[in-house]
Design an enzyme around this catalytic site. Structure first.
Site, short mmCIF file in Angstrom:
data_model
loop_
_atom_site.label_atom_id
_atom_site.label_comp_id
_atom_site.label_asym_id
_atom_site.label_seq_id
_atom_site.Cartn_x
_atom_site.Cartn_y
_atom_site.Cartn_z
CB CYS A 40 -0.94 -0.01 1.20
SG CYS A 40 -0.10 -0.12 2.80
CG HIS A 76 16.13 1.31 -2.33
ND1 HIS A 76 15.41 2.21 -1.58
CD2 HIS A 76 15.21 0.48 -2.91
CE1 HIS A 76 14.12 1.96 -1.70
NE2 HIS A 76 13.97 0.91 -2.50
#
Length: 370
Positions: A40, A76
């Protein structure tokens, strides 16, 4: 080597991210050596040994994504698995989501490179190590758990009736945070009754259909609303006669309207309020961030060494394959000469060894040039 297209909560709202979501079947149809990670709060596509122009041609809304390449992309992934890139720092749900996305791609036969697999597995390992060796994940680490923590601080949960509206991703996270809490009764409402029933069973509660929401609101002491509805479902008019209640709205977009605050007997809290709880927890965790970054730095160095070893192994393997092809050709030539010409065995062997050495030297030079 490795390329990541990234869009997350730092740049986009949840409804904006929804528009950037990628069709999973189409994605894996278009790309090998790739992983699709969608939650989400983020949409990320991880590619190994893909040309950026090829990616650009095949990915819709390409220009909306940030591009990370090679070392930046690996760092990352490590930060992602460690909870440093989460909406609330230290939230480890993403670690399981990364692992599941990796397993999905692997089961589809989309992880074809040992190097790619090593990078992803190392990222998962980093996340696991951070979770074990630091306190960055202690306390409330998601909006859902922050909501439960806020209720516990305000009134406690023991002996209370709680209504959970929404059985989707966020509602499920609330359910996880509520497990093992001493609540008198839990009611789960959802537009799809089957989902409500499934979540209620997990919580030891009861499920209701959405048309029974008004009655459930009157019964509840605490309401946590976490639907994906595009418009508010709780308005001042709808909750006017429900009595003293705490309502926590963790939906995005919101499930509640601001005018509910005009009712003095209702305490309304939204994601903005929960961010205050999150900020308090963040202050406790800030001292842990350097520890996490040190682990990332250490594991990145280890990975780079392993990738270099793997590269050399692959090159040596390829080199040995070439040498074997040379050997087979020269042996065949030597046998043909020996059979068809009146020449001594010693002379054939001498010529064979010289030709073999010459070819090997040429290949060694080519190997080192590359």
């Amino acid at each position: 080597m490795i390329t990541i297209l990234k869009a997350d909560h730092k740049k986009y709202r949840v409804d904006e991210l929804e528009k950037l979501r990628v069709d999973e079947e189409e994605f894996y149809k278009n790309f090998d050596n790739s992983i699709l990670l969608q939650t989400c709060n983020r949409v990320e596509m991880i590619f190994f040994n893909h040309d950026l122009e090829e990616i650009k041609r095949k990915v819709k809304n390409f220009d909306k994504f940030d591009i990370l390449i090679d070392d930046e992309a690996i760092i990352h992934l490590f930060r992602l698995a460690s909870g440093l890139e989460s909406m609330i720092v230290g939230e480890f749900q993403i670690l399981g989501q990364l692992k599941n996305s990796y397993l999905k791609a692997k089961n589809l036969g989309k992880i074809k490179s040992k190097e790619f697999e090593k990078i992803i597995l190392k990222a998962i390992h980093v996340g696991q190590r951070v979770r074990l060796e630091t306190d960055i994940g202690k306390g409330s680490v998601s909006i859902a758990s922050a909501a439960v923590e806020l209720v516990e601080k305000l009134t406690g949960l023991e002996g209370k009736n709680l209504l959970l509206i929404g059985a989707g991703e966020m509602g499920t996270l609330v359910a996880k945070a509520l497990k093992e809490k001493k609540i008198k009764a839990i009611i789960v409402a959802n537009r799809t009754y089957e989902k409500a029933e499934s979540l209620a069973k997990e919580l030891g509660g009861i499920a209701i259909k959405f048309d029974k929401l008004k009655e459930a609101l009157k019964y509840a002491d605490i309401v946590i609303s976490a639907t994906s509805a595009p418009h508010p479902i709780l308005t001042k008019e709808r909750v006017r006669d429900i009595g003293e209640t705490i309502i926590i709205d963790i939906a995005n977009p919101r499930d509640t309207t601001d005018d509910i605050r005009e009712l003095s007997y209702i305490k309304l809290f939204t994601i903005d309020d929960l961010r205050i709880v999150a900020e308090e927890n963040l202050k406790k965790r800030e001292k842990e961030i350097p520890k996490v970054e040190e682990i990332i730095k250490e594991e990145f160095k280890v990975l780079k060494e392993k990738l270099e070893d793997l590269k050399v192994e692959e090159e040596i393997k390829e080199f040995c394959k070439v040498l074997e092809e040379i050997r087979e050709r020269e042996v065949k030539k030597a046998i043909d000469i020996f059979k068809n010409k009146n020449i001594s065995f010693e002379e054939v062997l001498e010529n064979f060894s010289k030709a073999l050495c010459k070819r090997v030297i040429c290949e060694v030079k080519r190997f080192y040039k590359n």
